[in-house]
Design an enzyme around this catalytic site. Structure first.
Site, PDB file in Angstrom:
ATOM      1  N   LYS A 248       0.237  -1.256   0.444  1.00  0.00           N
ATOM      2  CA  LYS A 248      -0.263  -0.366   0.118  1.00  0.00           C
ATOM      3  C   LYS A 248       1.092   1.311  -0.038  1.00  0.00           C
ATOM      4  O   LYS A 248       0.791   2.633  -0.097  1.00  0.00           O
ATOM      5  CB  LYS A 248      -0.506  -0.514   1.161  1.00  0.00           C
ATOM      6  CG  LYS A 248      -2.306  -1.364   0.838  1.00  0.00           C
ATOM      7  CD  LYS A 248      -2.756  -1.060   2.099  1.00  0.00           C
ATOM      8  CE  LYS A 248      -4.302  -1.917   1.360  1.00  0.00           C
ATOM      9  NZ  LYS A 248      -3.879  -2.990   1.545  1.00  0.00           N
TER      10      LYS A 248
HETATM   11  C1  LIG Z   1      -3.849  -3.935   0.460  1.00  0.00           C
HETATM   12  C2  LIG Z   1      -3.620  -5.952   0.884  1.00  0.00           C
HETATM   13  C3  LIG Z   1      -4.031  -6.348  -0.409  1.00  0.00           C
HETATM   14  C4  LIG Z   1      -4.763  -6.667  -1.079  1.00  0.00           C
HETATM   15  O1  LIG Z   1      -4.687  -5.616  -1.825  1.00  0.00           O
HETATM   16  P1  LIG Z   1      -6.539  -5.029  -2.897  1.00  0.00           P
HETATM   17  O2  LIG Z   1      -6.182  -4.243  -3.468  1.00  0.00           O
HETATM   18  O3  LIG Z   1      -7.145  -4.307  -1.746  1.00  0.00           O
HETATM   19  O4  LIG Z   1      -7.142  -6.568  -3.465  1.00  0.00           O
HETATM   20  C5  LIG Z   1      -3.206  -7.581  -0.344  1.00  0.00           C
HETATM   21  N1  LIG Z   1      -1.935  -7.901   0.454  1.00  0.00           N
HETATM   22  C6  LIG Z   1      -1.540  -7.135   1.448  1.00  0.00           C
HETATM   23  C7  LIG Z   1      -0.160  -7.013   2.415  1.00  0.00           C
HETATM   24  C8  LIG Z   1      -2.832  -6.055   1.663  1.00  0.00           C
HETATM   25  O5  LIG Z   1      -1.765  -5.203   2.433  1.00  0.00           O
END
Ligand SMILES: *Cc1c(COP(=O)(O)O)cnc(C)c1O
Length: 466
Positions: free
Chosen positions: A112
């Site tokens: 993120k």
């Molecule tokens: C948010 C997240 C995801 C999922 O991502 P999306 O964009 O919601 O599909 C997968 N792995 C981790 C570690 C995350 O923080």
């Protein structure tokens, strides 16, 4: 570039408006009215660029007209300078035809950061140009709050308030948020559950009258278009490093809200030769059911070893459906309203066909997840976090031929999910990267507040620096 709502409203907005608004007035999500296209010749030229230079080339058409090229490039450079690897998104080979794309070298060790480091800086740029200050407010069950906080810490036109349930997040999760000591970062430990935190944020967005004059709340959650945009880049960087455009590359993506993998779909629409896009889910498998059986129906939430993918509905799936419905916003609006009322959705045959042209899927439960952590480590010495392990397992399940080149997105560092690594039986100590080794010794700052909306809002009002 102009943007439109997935639910048919005729209004077209600029990147700047879309960035600050988050959600469209009609409840839809913003999507670009057209996509930039890259020819094979373009791609060959892009293959020699640094991550930052490539990021500029890929994203420029989406922001052009709202920010100068020099300013945009400076924001990109600054955002990715916060990462601890010179390649920003390095690839690691784990078998003959499978690579892991490490997206966890940012400040909070999860993917993120790619979107949020840039999003914070973009918000700050536009707010300072308007001579305004914004208030970011969000709730976290532990995992994702720190990425939003790290996104705002260097932004003097933003205050951020993150609510977490008091004594219901792990010490490492809490400390990743509370040890960021800055005048504009405010952690609230709410004496309640995550649901109470989430409800308070929702209510505050609906009625913002508690804020001082001239302030507005800003959402940085995964429906913000700018987050999707930033995630398109690493599909290009990794595919180009592995031989695109001469070679076709497939991707396996651990998925919750469908944001990350939707960015991969856009990369494909923009001309990157992508083979299959594998949707990898945990036991919260609404997307796997939608893709494998045309059953997009809501079920109860299950707690898993991969908590960042514990969702009941996937908010960004609507963006894909907009294309699958041939961009008929009216038709999609009716479907989404019916889904909101019944919790069920089965797509018309031709729409379902449009979806499965691009995607395959697999769902792994906790036991499978631990097995893939263990087997991956045994076969290659690579220690995957539980989310990443789900991507690796799904890639194996969906692989179509031995020579298909598969990139598995590693969305978090294994040290963030030590309990799963231990439970898998892998006999290897997981160590936090150097910049976090003293996390447990750092000074913390947070406010414990009773589970009462007025108390929380009046505290926020006091803290907002005027
Ligand atoms: C948010 C997240 C995801 C999922 O991502 P999306 O964009 O919601 O599909 C997968 N792995 C981790 C570690 C995350 O923080």
């Amino acid at each position: 570039m102009k943007y439109q709502s997935t639910r048919g409203a005729s209004e077209q907005l600029s990147f700047e408006d879309v960035l600050l608004k988050g959600l469209a007035n009609d409840g839809g999500l913003f999507v670009p009215t057209e996509l930039p296209k890259f020819s094979n010749e373009d791609l060959t030229r892009l293959a020699t660029l640094s991550y930052e230079a490539l990021a500029f080339e890929i994203m420029w058409p989406f922001v052009e007209g709202c920010i100068s090229a020099v300013d945009f490039r400076a924001l990109i450079d600054d955002a990715y300078a916060q990462f601890n690897h010179s390649a920003v998104a390095p690839l690691v080979q784990i078998d003959q035809r499978t690579w892991v794309l490490e997206l966890f070298h940012g400040p909070t060790l999860a993917f993120k950061d790619f979107a949020l480091q840039l999003l914070g800086r973009l918000l700050n740029h536009f707010l300072s140009k308007r001579n305004q200050h914004g208030v970011v407010m969000g709730a976290t069950s532990g995992d994702t709050g720190s990425a939003a906080i790290e996104a705002c810490v260097a932004c003097d036109h933003l205050d951020i308030f993150i609510l977490h349930p008091h004594q219901r997040v792990s010490e490492v999760q809490r400390r990743q948020m509370t040890t960021v000591l800055s005048d504009n970062v405010h952690n609230i430990a709410l004496e309640g559950h995550f649901d109470n935190c989430q409800q308070m944020v929702k209510t505050s967005f609906a009625d913002q009258s508690f804020l001082p004059e001239g302030r507005q709340l800003i959402a940085v959650n995964s429906i913000n278009w700018a987050r999707i945009m930033a995630q398109i880049v690493y599909y290009f960087s990794s595919a180009l490093a592995l031989g695109a455009p001469q070679k076709q590359i497939s991707f396996s993506v651990p998925t919750g809200n469908f944001g990350d993998i939707y960015a991969g779909y856009l990369a494909k629409q923009m001309g990157l030769p992508i083979g299959q896009l594998v949707v990898a889910t945990n036991a919260n498998n609404i997307l796997h059911r939608a893709i494998s059986a045309n059953d997009y129906s809501k079920q109860g939430l299950q707690k898993t070893y991969s908590p960042s993918m514990d969702i009941m509905v996937s908010s960004n799936f609507e963006r894909l459906l907009f294309d699958a419905f041939d961009q008929n916003g009216e038709a999609l609006k009716a479907e989404m309203e019916s889904f909101a009322a019944t919790g069920e959705l089965s797509l018309p045959a031709e729409v379902y066909q449009n979806v499965i042209t691009h995607f395959s899927s697999a769902a792994l439960d906790d036991e499978d997840t631990l097995t893939w952590i263990r087997d991956t480590f045994a076969q290659s010495g690579y220690l995957a976090d539980p989310h990443t392990a789900i991507g690796i397992g799904a890639a194996a399940a969906c692989r179509r031929s031995d020579d298909e080149v598969m990139v598995c997105l590693a969305t978090a560092h294994a040290a963030k999910f030590e309990d799963a690594v231990k439970a898998s039986g892998v006999d290897q100590e997981v160590v936090l990267p150097a910049h976090l080794t003293d996390l447990l010794d750092r000074e913390e700052s947070y406010e414990v507040i009773e589970n009462n909306l007025e108390t929380v809002q009046s505290w926020i009002q006091q803290q907002v620096n005027i």
